[in-house]
Design a protein around this motif. Structure first.
Motif, PDB file in Angstrom:
ATOM      1  N   ARG A   8       0.845  -1.200   0.000  1.00  0.00           N
ATOM      2  CA  ARG A   8       0.000   0.000   0.000  1.00  0.00           C
ATOM      3  C   ARG A   8       0.881   1.250   0.000  1.00  0.00           C
ATOM      4  N   HIS A   9       1.939   1.210   0.761  1.00  0.00           N
ATOM      5  CA  HIS A   9       2.871   2.346   0.803  1.00  0.00           C
ATOM      6  C   HIS A   9       3.522   2.553  -0.576  1.00  0.00           C
ATOM      7  N   ILE A  10       3.905   1.450  -1.221  1.00  0.00           N
ATOM      8  CA  ILE A  10       4.486   1.524  -2.574  1.00  0.00           C
ATOM      9  C   ILE A  10       3.484   2.154  -3.541  1.00  0.00           C
ATOM     10  N   ALA A  11       2.224   1.713  -3.461  1.00  0.00           N
ATOM     11  CA  ALA A  11       1.193   2.246  -4.356  1.00  0.00           C
ATOM     12  C   ALA A  11       1.004   3.750  -4.129  1.00  0.00           C
ATOM     13  N   GLN A  12       0.988   4.155  -2.862  1.00  0.00           N
ATOM     14  CA  GLN A  12       0.804   5.588  -2.561  1.00  0.00           C
ATOM     15  C   GLN A  12       1.971   6.424  -3.090  1.00  0.00           C
ATOM     16  N   THR A  13       3.172   5.873  -2.999  1.00  0.00           N
ATOM     17  CA  THR A  13       4.349   6.586  -3.512  1.00  0.00           C
ATOM     18  C   THR A  13       4.282   6.703  -5.034  1.00  0.00           C
ATOM     19  N   ALA A  14       3.952   5.608  -5.716  1.00  0.00           N
ATOM     20  CA  ALA A  14       3.848   5.646  -7.184  1.00  0.00           C
ATOM     21  C   ALA A  14       2.777   6.650  -7.605  1.00  0.00           C
ATOM     22  N   TRP A  15       1.683   6.715  -6.854  1.00  0.00           N
ATOM     23  CA  TRP A  15       0.591   7.641  -7.194  1.00  0.00           C
ATOM     24  C   TRP A  15       1.049   9.096  -7.102  1.00  0.00           C
ATOM     25  N   GLN A  16       2.002   9.380  -6.212  1.00  0.00           N
ATOM     26  CA  GLN A  16       2.478  10.764  -6.066  1.00  0.00           C
ATOM     27  C   GLN A  16       3.037  11.318  -7.376  1.00  0.00           C
ATOM     28  N   TYR A  17       3.574  10.429  -8.223  1.00  0.00           N
ATOM     29  CA  TYR A  17       4.060  10.908  -9.527  1.00  0.00           C
ATOM     30  C   TYR A  17       2.940  11.642 -10.267  1.00  0.00           C
ATOM     31  N   VAL A 332      14.387  -3.527  -6.824  1.00  0.00           N
ATOM     32  CA  VAL A 332      13.965  -2.171  -7.234  1.00  0.00           C
ATOM     33  C   VAL A 332      12.999  -1.506  -6.263  1.00  0.00           C
ATOM     34  N   GLN A 333      12.476  -2.256  -5.302  1.00  0.00           N
ATOM     35  CA  GLN A 333      11.382  -1.637  -4.546  1.00  0.00           C
ATOM     36  C   GLN A 333      11.858  -0.544  -3.595  1.00  0.00           C
ATOM     37  N   ASP A 334      13.185  -0.396  -3.467  1.00  0.00           N
ATOM     38  CA  ASP A 334      13.683   0.732  -2.655  1.00  0.00           C
ATOM     39  C   ASP A 334      13.982   1.967  -3.510  1.00  0.00           C
ATOM     40  N   LEU A 335      13.637   1.930  -4.810  1.00  0.00           N
ATOM     41  CA  LEU A 335      13.952   3.070  -5.689  1.00  0.00           C
ATOM     42  C   LEU A 335      12.861   4.137  -5.616  1.00  0.00           C
ATOM     43  N   ALA A 336      12.351   4.342  -4.420  1.00  0.00           N
ATOM     44  CA  ALA A 336      11.223   5.247  -4.217  1.00  0.00           C
ATOM     45  C   ALA A 336      11.712   6.554  -3.627  1.00  0.00           C
ATOM     46  N   VAL A 337      11.111   7.652  -4.079  1.00  0.00           N
ATOM     47  CA  VAL A 337      11.392   8.953  -3.467  1.00  0.00           C
ATOM     48  C   VAL A 337      10.080   9.433  -2.849  1.00  0.00           C
ATOM     49  N   PRO A 338      10.037   9.585  -1.526  1.00  0.00           N
ATOM     50  CA  PRO A 338       8.782   9.975  -0.873  1.00  0.00           C
ATOM     51  C   PRO A 338       8.188  11.224  -1.532  1.00  0.00           C
TER      52      PRO A 338
END
Length: 382
Positions: A8-17, A332-338
């Motif tokens: 869910r956290h991953i999805a929320q981060t991707a949505w921020q784009y 790759v799942q750590d390639l997130a920028v809050p």
């Protein structure tokens, strides 16, 4: 089934784009961070992402409405070239026609991509099916377009500007061609040859037998990239027919084999990159070469091979029991920028580090993958 808290956290981060890169006036979202330009393929990704965010509970019904309405309003009024087919590129600020280098294109001389238009039409089908309140608006959008001419003699046909005229030309190679034709079929547009008659031959790479399109850069003027994108989108959005499953399995196996042989984690794709030439097709095979990273024009950049974030997420959703697919995703799942989204990947060369470009396609595929998993491994169109 539900998403884990981590997913869910991953999805929320991707949505921020999408939140950050959306133009509020047009509802269009930039293809790449802070670059107010897009193709129809990218807006297909945007529609898939909006749908996924709503289905995953990231967008409330009240928030979903303006997101969907604004972009559909813009699509309904898109300026069109004389062919009455969408132009290859548009401004996300004004929705005016643009060239591929983002300069103005008032006549629509960039032409039309059959693949990009088909991907957008596939996304519109997903919206129509799951959100019937938009059905009539979507029918009207597509009715403006001369969609019949996307198929010529049962092949997919794009439009190019040649010798002062917009002309129709065959478009699509193995993988891309079938994915696009399958999407058009949902609209009752039949490209029989594109679905069933691709001229293929077999090659062995890393000991794995794969189907390759015989039409390459040399003999046809267009590359025959064998890469993950079309197969993963086909699986996530439409579901794979049995006929393509052996090719899909071989595609994942050959990447796992290269990893075992070289120790280099391998997830090929077409992707934006954060340095010149800014976009590459990294393929298992293209134009006679194995493991080649090339521009659409065919120039090779062997030092810029990369691991693709969207490929990793796509494979792990579609092949949840495959160890290599899961290994890719953990890489790759750590390639997130809050508050911003996910990077497109990392380079195979350690000294180049992460491929820090952020784009709509990567973040949309992450959302599509998570939705596919949350719905118990069901394609989006279902």
């Amino acid at each position: 089934s539900q998403l884990s808290a981590a997913d869910r956290h991953i999805a929320q981060t991707a949505w921020q784009y999408f939140v950050r890169n959306r133009n509020a006036q047009t509802g269009l979202v930039s293809a790449v961070t802070d670059y107010p330009w897009t193709t129809l393929w990218d807006q297909g990704s945007v529609l898939m992402a909006i749908h996924a965010a709503q289905q995953l509970g990231i967008l409330s019904p009240e928030q979903f409405k303006p997101w969907m309405s604004t972009i559909l309003d813009t699509l309904a009024k898109l300026p069109l070239p004389s062919t009455k087919l969408p132009n290859k590129a548009y401004s996300t600020q004004t929705a005016e026609m643009r060239k591929l280098n983002n300069s103005p294109d008032p006549q629509g001389h960039s032409g039309t991509s059959a693949l990009d238009t088909a991907r957008l039409m596939t996304a519109l089908q997903v919206i129509k099916k799951h959100h019937p309140e938009y059905r009539d608006r979507i029918q009207k959008i597509v009715a403006r377009w001369e969609t019949k001419s996307l198929v010529q003699e049962e092949w997919l046909a794009g439009v190019i500007f040649l010798k002062g005229k917009l002309r129709s030309t065959q478009e699509g190679r193995l993988g891309y061609e079938q994915y696009a034709a399958q999407g058009l079929k949902l609209w009752g547009i039949e490209a029989f040859n594109a679905l069933h008659k691709t001229p293929i031959r077999r090659v062995k790479i890393e000991g794995v037998s794969l189907e390759i399109d015989q039409r390459d850069q040399k003999n046809s003027g267009a590359g025959n990239y064998l890469t993950n994108d079309p197969y993963l989108l086909w699986g996530l959005e439409l579901g794979w027919p049995d006929s393509v499953k052996p090719q899909v399995q071989a595609l994942l196996d050959v990447q796992a084999k290269r990893f075992r042989r070289t120790g280099i984690l391998t997830a090929v794709n077409e992707d934006s990159i954060n340095r010149p030439p800014y976009f590459l097709y990294y393929s298992v095979y293209a134009n006679g070469q194995e493991w080649t990273a090339i521009t659409p024009g065919g120039k090779a950049y062997p030092d810029l091979r990369f691991v693709s974030t969207k490929a990793a997420f796509g494979w792990s959703a579609l092949m949840p029991d495959n160890n290599y697919a899961n290994k890719l995703r953990s890489a790759v799942q750590d390639l997130a920028v809050p508050e911003r989204g996910f990077y497109a990947g990392r380079y195979e060369s350690a000294q180049l580090g992460n491929n820090t470009v952020m784009d709509a396609n990567t973040n949309a595929v992450i959302l599509e993958s998570l939705l596919y998993t949350a719905k118990g491994n069901t394609p989006l169109i279902n």
